[in-house]
Design a protein around this motif. Sequence first.
Motif, PDB file in Angstrom:
ATOM      1  N   ASN A  70     -15.020  -9.499  -1.199  1.00 41.04           N
ATOM      2  CA  ASN A  70     -14.218 -10.429  -0.391  1.00 41.04           C
ATOM      3  C   ASN A  70     -14.468 -10.286   1.108  1.00 41.04           C
ATOM      4  OD1 ASN A  70     -12.842 -11.371  -2.725  1.00 41.04           O
ATOM      5  ND2 ASN A  70     -11.497  -9.586  -2.659  1.00 41.04           N
ATOM      6  N   THR A  71     -15.085  -9.176   1.506  1.00 39.29           N
ATOM      7  CA  THR A  71     -15.278  -8.913   2.937  1.00 39.29           C
ATOM      8  C   THR A  71     -16.729  -8.555   3.249  1.00 39.29           C
ATOM      9  OG1 THR A  71     -14.615  -6.600   2.581  1.00 39.29           O
ATOM     10  CG2 THR A  71     -12.899  -8.143   3.252  1.00 39.29           C
ATOM     11  N   TRP A  72     -17.630  -8.955   2.392  1.00 42.70           N
ATOM     12  CA  TRP A  72     -19.035  -8.560   2.520  1.00 42.70           C
ATOM     13  C   TRP A  72     -19.629  -8.987   3.869  1.00 42.70           C
ATOM     14  CZ3 TRP A  72     -21.350  -5.005  -0.097  1.00 42.70           C
ATOM     15  CH2 TRP A  72     -22.743  -4.862  -0.005  1.00 42.70           C
ATOM     16  N   GLY A 280      -4.009   1.113  -1.821  1.00 37.82           N
ATOM     17  CA  GLY A 280      -2.994   2.120  -2.076  1.00 37.82           C
ATOM     18  C   GLY A 280      -1.753   1.508  -2.689  1.00 37.82           C
ATOM     19  N   ALA A 281      -0.863   2.362  -3.190  1.00 36.41           N
ATOM     20  CA  ALA A 281       0.350   1.910  -3.868  1.00 36.41           C
ATOM     21  C   ALA A 281       1.217   1.060  -2.945  1.00 36.41           C
ATOM     22  CB  ALA A 281       1.135   3.114  -4.376  1.00 36.41           C
ATOM     23  N   GLY A 282       1.488  -0.171  -3.348  1.00 35.85           N
ATOM     24  CA  GLY A 282       2.344  -1.069  -2.580  1.00 35.85           C
ATOM     25  C   GLY A 282       1.696  -1.691  -1.362  1.00 35.85           C
ATOM     26  N   ALA A 283       0.409  -1.454  -1.157  1.00 38.48           N
ATOM     27  CA  ALA A 283      -0.259  -1.959   0.048  1.00 38.48           C
ATOM     28  C   ALA A 283      -0.370  -3.481   0.032  1.00 38.48           C
ATOM     29  CB  ALA A 283      -1.640  -1.339   0.186  1.00 38.48           C
ATOM     30  N   HIS A 284      -0.245  -4.073   1.227  1.00 43.10           N
ATOM     31  CA  HIS A 284      -0.425  -5.505   1.418  1.00 43.10           C
ATOM     32  C   HIS A 284      -1.744  -5.735   2.156  1.00 43.10           C
ATOM     33  CE1 HIS A 284       3.906  -6.960   0.759  1.00 43.10           C
ATOM     34  NE2 HIS A 284       3.878  -5.670   0.437  1.00 43.10           N
ATOM     35  N   GLY A 285      -2.400  -6.828   1.864  1.00 42.94           N
ATOM     36  CA  GLY A 285      -3.630  -7.177   2.559  1.00 42.94           C
ATOM     37  C   GLY A 285      -3.622  -8.642   2.969  1.00 42.94           C
ATOM     38  N   LYS A 286      -4.436  -8.968   3.960  1.00 42.92           N
ATOM     39  CA  LYS A 286      -4.611 -10.361   4.400  1.00 42.92           C
ATOM     40  C   LYS A 286      -6.099 -10.588   4.634  1.00 42.92           C
ATOM     41  CE  LYS A 286      -3.919 -13.397   8.399  1.00 42.92           C
ATOM     42  NZ  LYS A 286      -5.228 -13.203   9.068  1.00 42.92           N
ATOM     43  N   ILE A 287      -6.681 -11.520   3.909  1.00 45.59           N
ATOM     44  CA  ILE A 287      -8.113 -11.800   4.023  1.00 45.59           C
ATOM     45  C   ILE A 287      -8.323 -13.299   4.251  1.00 45.59           C
ATOM     46  CG2 ILE A 287     -10.376 -11.660   2.914  1.00 45.59           C
ATOM     47  CD1 ILE A 287      -9.188  -8.937   3.481  1.00 45.59           C
ATOM     48  N   TYR A 289     -10.880 -16.690   4.747  1.00 48.63           N
ATOM     49  CA  TYR A 289     -12.141 -17.325   4.356  1.00 48.63           C
ATOM     50  C   TYR A 289     -12.268 -18.595   5.201  1.00 48.63           C
ATOM     51  CZ  TYR A 289     -11.412 -14.282   0.302  1.00 48.63           C
ATOM     52  OH  TYR A 289     -11.177 -13.197  -0.510  1.00 48.63           O
ATOM     53  N   PRO A 290     -13.420 -19.236   5.232  1.00 53.26           N
ATOM     54  CA  PRO A 290     -13.550 -20.438   6.073  1.00 53.26           C
ATOM     55  C   PRO A 290     -12.511 -21.523   5.785  1.00 53.26           C
ATOM     56  CG  PRO A 290     -15.710 -19.669   5.404  1.00 53.26           C
ATOM     57  CD  PRO A 290     -14.725 -18.817   4.664  1.00 53.26           C
ATOM     58  N   GLY A 291     -12.100 -21.653   4.504  1.00 56.85           N
ATOM     59  CA  GLY A 291     -11.179 -22.738   4.164  1.00 56.85           C
ATOM     60  C   GLY A 291      -9.835 -22.289   3.635  1.00 56.85           C
ATOM     61  N   LYS A 292      -9.538 -20.994   3.695  1.00 57.44           N
ATOM     62  CA  LYS A 292      -8.235 -20.521   3.205  1.00 57.44           C
ATOM     63  C   LYS A 292      -7.925 -19.129   3.750  1.00 57.44           C
ATOM     64  CE  LYS A 292     -10.040 -18.465  -1.080  1.00 57.44           C
ATOM     65  NZ  LYS A 292      -9.947 -18.427  -2.547  1.00 57.44           N
ATOM     66  N   ILE A 293      -6.641 -18.772   3.696  1.00 57.95           N
ATOM     67  CA  ILE A 293      -6.183 -17.435   4.096  1.00 57.95           C
ATOM     68  C   ILE A 293      -5.320 -16.902   2.956  1.00 57.95           C
ATOM     69  CG2 ILE A 293      -4.868 -16.082   5.770  1.00 57.95           C
ATOM     70  CD1 ILE A 293      -5.471 -18.279   7.836  1.00 57.95           C
ATOM     71  N   THR A 294      -5.608 -15.686   2.508  1.00 54.92           N
ATOM     72  CA  THR A 294      -4.913 -15.140   1.347  1.00 54.92           C
ATOM     73  C   THR A 294      -4.136 -13.877   1.696  1.00 54.92           C
ATOM     74  OG1 THR A 294      -6.798 -13.762   0.660  1.00 54.92           O
ATOM     75  CG2 THR A 294      -6.719 -16.023  -0.190  1.00 54.92           C
ATOM     76  N   ARG A 295      -3.139 -13.605   0.881  1.00 53.22           N
ATOM     77  CA  ARG A 295      -2.403 -12.339   0.961  1.00 53.22           C
ATOM     78  C   ARG A 295      -2.407 -11.672  -0.411  1.00 53.22           C
ATOM     79  NH1 ARG A 295      -0.268 -10.992   5.619  1.00 53.22           N
ATOM     80  NH2 ARG A 295       0.474 -12.553   7.115  1.00 53.22           N
ATOM     81  N   GLN A 296      -2.405 -10.345  -0.389  1.00 56.82           N
ATOM     82  CA  GLN A 296      -2.426  -9.576  -1.627  1.00 56.82           C
ATOM     83  C   GLN A 296      -1.341  -8.505  -1.583  1.00 56.82           C
ATOM     84  OE1 GLN A 296      -6.207  -7.753  -1.089  1.00 56.82           O
ATOM     85  NE2 GLN A 296      -7.371  -9.438  -1.963  1.00 56.82           N
ATOM     86  N   VAL A 297      -0.852  -8.134  -2.755  1.00 55.18           N
ATOM     87  CA  VAL A 297       0.099  -7.025  -2.886  1.00 55.18           C
ATOM     88  C   VAL A 297      -0.305  -6.185  -4.090  1.00 55.18           C
ATOM     89  CG1 VAL A 297       2.520  -6.340  -3.114  1.00 55.18           C
ATOM     90  CG2 VAL A 297       1.944  -8.490  -1.965  1.00 55.18           C
ATOM     91  N   ARG A 298      -0.253  -4.849  -3.927  1.00 54.33           N
ATOM     92  CA  ARG A 298      -0.579  -3.924  -5.009  1.00 54.33           C
ATOM     93  C   ARG A 298       0.693  -3.404  -5.697  1.00 54.33           C
ATOM     94  NH1 ARG A 298      -5.136  -5.447  -2.265  1.00 54.33           N
ATOM     95  NH2 ARG A 298      -6.988  -4.337  -2.963  1.00 54.33           N
ATOM     96  N   GLU A 299       0.497  -2.805  -6.869  1.00 51.71           N
ATOM     97  CA  GLU A 299       1.588  -2.129  -7.579  1.00 51.71           C
ATOM     98  C   GLU A 299       2.239  -1.109  -6.650  1.00 51.71           C
ATOM     99  OE1 GLU A 299       2.870  -2.539 -10.486  1.00 51.71           O
ATOM    100  OE2 GLU A 299       1.412  -3.528 -11.792  1.00 51.71           O
TER     101      GLU A 299
END
Length: 397
Positions: A70-72, A280-287, A289-299
Motif C-alpha cells: 500500500n505504500t510501495w 500493533g494492537a489497536g493501531a490506527h492508520g491513514k493511507i 491514494y491518488p483517488g481515495k483516502i483510507t483509514r485502518q484499525v487493528r484488533e
Amino acid sequence: MLNTSPNTISLSALPPLALYIHFPWCEKKCPYCDFNSHQIKDASAVLAGGFDETRYIKALITDLETELANTWGRQVHSIFIGGGTPSLLSAKGMDELLSAVRARISLEPNAEITMEANPGSVEAEKFAGFAKAGINRVSLGIQSFQDAQLKALGRIHNGAEAKRAVEIATKHFKSVNLDLMYGLPNQSLEAAKLDTETALSFKTPHLSFYNLTLEPNTYFANFPPKLPCEDEVDAIFEQNLALLTQAGYRRYEVSAYARKDQECKHNLNYWRFGDYIGIGAGAHGKISYPGKITRQVRERHPETYMSAIESKGNALIELKEIAAKDLPFEFMLNALRLTDGVATNTFSERTGLPLSVISKALSEASKKGLLDENPSKLKATELGLRYLNNLQEVFLD
C-alpha cells in the motif's frame, strides 16, 4: 487537472508518510487513561518482561509487511513508538524491531524516531541500549513532579524518580519531551507553577502540557476526583503559557511547546493531515491514494491481535475509505490545532477537494471571530484556539 467536484477526491501528490508502532502493555493502568493499554497481569514478572516480547515483535514485523504494497516506493519520515509503555521492551528487542523496520521500508536519513517512556521503567543501561538501537527522541510521561499529585493520578513513580528519569534521558538522547498535566485533583496555582518551573529547569527542547479531562470508560469517569473549576484551570493555563514563553518556548500546537526548530515532526505530520502506517494492537492508520483516502484499525487486545496475525496474516478489523463529505471536518480537526495553522492550499493538497467545499464554513467561522481572516492561511484566532471545539464543529456540515 484541478478537481472542481465536491464529491470526488483527486490528489496531485501523496502526503508525507510516517510509521506508528503501538506497544499495548503497562505495569499499571492509570485511572484517567483511555488509550489502548493493558496492565501486565503478573506484576512480579515485569522485570522479566511480563509479556511475550518475541511473539509480539514477530507480529509487528508481519503487520508491517502487509502494508508494504500500500505504500510501495514511499519514504517514511518519522517513527513513533507509543503505548502503553514501550520502554518495557528490552534494548535487544528494540534493536530487533528497528532493524526489521529498516530492512523493509525506505527510512529518511536522520529520521526522527521517538519512544514513549514512563519514569518508573527508566534504567540508564537500557536507555543506552535504546539509543544504540536508533531511538533519538524520548517522550517521558512525567505528569507531575510532586508525590501527592502523582499518587492522586495513580502513577507508579514518585517525584524523585521523575527527576532521575529526565536526567538519564537527557544524557542518552538527542531530543527529550516531557509530558505534564495540569488541572489535577485539588491542584493549586502555586503547585502548578512548581511543576512547570521544575520541568523548565531541565531545559529539554520540547514540553507538552495537557489539561486533565475525565474520559469515558475510565476509572476517573466512574469515580471522578475533585478537580479545579474552569476559572482555576484557565488561570493555571495562562500561568503556564507565560512561564514557557518567558523561558523561550513557543506554543505551536494546542498542548505542545518547543524551542526553535524542536517541534515534534511526527505529530506535525498528523496535524497537517499526512499519512501514517499504524501497526500493533489497536493501531490506527491513514493511507492516501491518488483517488481515495483510507483509514485502518487493528484488533485492540494484544492476544487477539497476535492470534489474528498468526492465523490469517493480518489483524485488521476495519478498513474504510473516508467519504468526501467527511474529509473537510477530518482535515480541520487536525490542522486547526496548530497555532500557525496551515497554508490554505494545503486543504486541497491533502484532501483532494476544492476549497469551495468549505467556503461557507470559512465565512461563518471568520464572522464568529474564531478563524483568522488572512486568505492565505487556515488558522484559528486566539479566541478560536480557546474555543477550539466550537471552531471545529463549524466544519461538520
